[in-house]
Design a protein around this motif. Structure first.
Motif, PDB file in Angstrom:
ATOM      1  N   HIS A 171       0.835  -1.210   0.000  1.00 59.26           N
ATOM      2  CA  HIS A 171       0.000   0.000   0.000  1.00 59.26           C
ATOM      3  C   HIS A 171       0.870   1.260   0.000  1.00 59.26           C
ATOM      4  O   HIS A 171       0.552   2.235  -0.675  1.00 59.26           O
ATOM      5  N   HIS A 205      -1.348  -6.310  -7.645  1.00 61.08           N
ATOM      6  CA  HIS A 205      -1.655  -6.084  -6.230  1.00 61.08           C
ATOM      7  C   HIS A 205      -3.013  -6.703  -5.857  1.00 61.08           C
ATOM      8  O   HIS A 205      -3.134  -7.410  -4.861  1.00 61.08           O
ATOM      9  N   GLU A 225      -3.937  -9.874  -3.300  1.00 61.91           N
ATOM     10  CA  GLU A 225      -4.857  -9.793  -2.157  1.00 61.91           C
ATOM     11  C   GLU A 225      -5.929 -10.884  -2.240  1.00 61.91           C
ATOM     12  O   GLU A 225      -6.352 -11.436  -1.222  1.00 61.91           O
ATOM     13  N   GLU A 262      -7.978   1.335  -0.477  1.00 64.44           N
ATOM     14  CA  GLU A 262      -6.841   0.872   0.318  1.00 64.44           C
ATOM     15  C   GLU A 262      -7.033   1.253   1.794  1.00 64.44           C
ATOM     16  O   GLU A 262      -6.660   0.495   2.684  1.00 64.44           O
ATOM     17  N   GLU A 312      -9.177  -1.249   3.365  1.00 63.69           N
ATOM     18  CA  GLU A 312      -8.420  -2.480   3.634  1.00 63.69           C
ATOM     19  C   GLU A 312      -7.541  -2.342   4.868  1.00 63.69           C
ATOM     20  O   GLU A 312      -7.442  -3.271   5.671  1.00 63.69           O
TER      21      GLU A 312
END
Ligand SMILES: [Fe+2]
Ligand SMILES: [Fe+2]
Length: 148
Positions: free
Chosen positions: A18, A56, A60, A129, A132
């Motif tokens: 991130h 990315h 995840e 993000e 998350e």
């Protein structure tokens, strides 16, 4: 082959990714604001942003984070589902951004459209993000911190 990660390593890995993405967005923001690149260069950088984001998201979804959160904290599974849906939406937004970039003619109208499309994507991605990061905190610290 990689060894399975501990939870701590998993969280650190996602945080690191991130941070990297945030830095990349910052660099592109700067490049667009100052119009530092050629049309071809801009197009290339945004294509590589798209690839970075796709990798990315795939990580995840498949390398532990989402599944592990659902295992650890089933109450968060609706929020994980929402994040998966957002991945699809964000990939479509980044494709639109790449389309704008590749139609580039270097006109000031084009730079403005590109900047607007980039900011739209960047804001949506940062929001995602952030959600998350919150989930990471909730999933992995509630078990430890609930005592008092
Ligand atoms: Fe994500
Ligand atoms: Fe993420």
């Amino acid at each position: 082959m990689n060894q399975p990660q501990t939870k701590h390593e998993l969280v650190e890995e996602i945080r690191r990714e991130h941070d990297e993405l945030r830095e990349l967005l910052g660099n592109i923001h700067h490049m667009l604001a100052k119009r530092l690149e050629t049309v071809a260069g801009v197009s290339e950088k945004l294509a590589s942003l798209g690839e970075h984001v796709e990798t990315h998201f795939a990580g995840e979804e498949t390398a532990g984070f989402f599944d592990d959160v659902v295992d650890c904290a089933p109450r968060l599974s609706d929020r994980i589902d929402a994040l998966r849906t957002e991945h699809q939406q964000l990939l479509s937004v980044v494709r639109q951004l790449n389309d704008v970039a590749s139609e580039g003619d270097g006109s000031s109208d084009w730079w403005q459209r590109l900047e607007a499309a980039f900011h739209d994507f960047s804001n949506k991605l940062m929001h995602h993000e952030g959600a998350e990061n919150e989930i990471l905190l909730e999933a992995y610290t509630d078990d430890i911190g609930a005592a008092d």
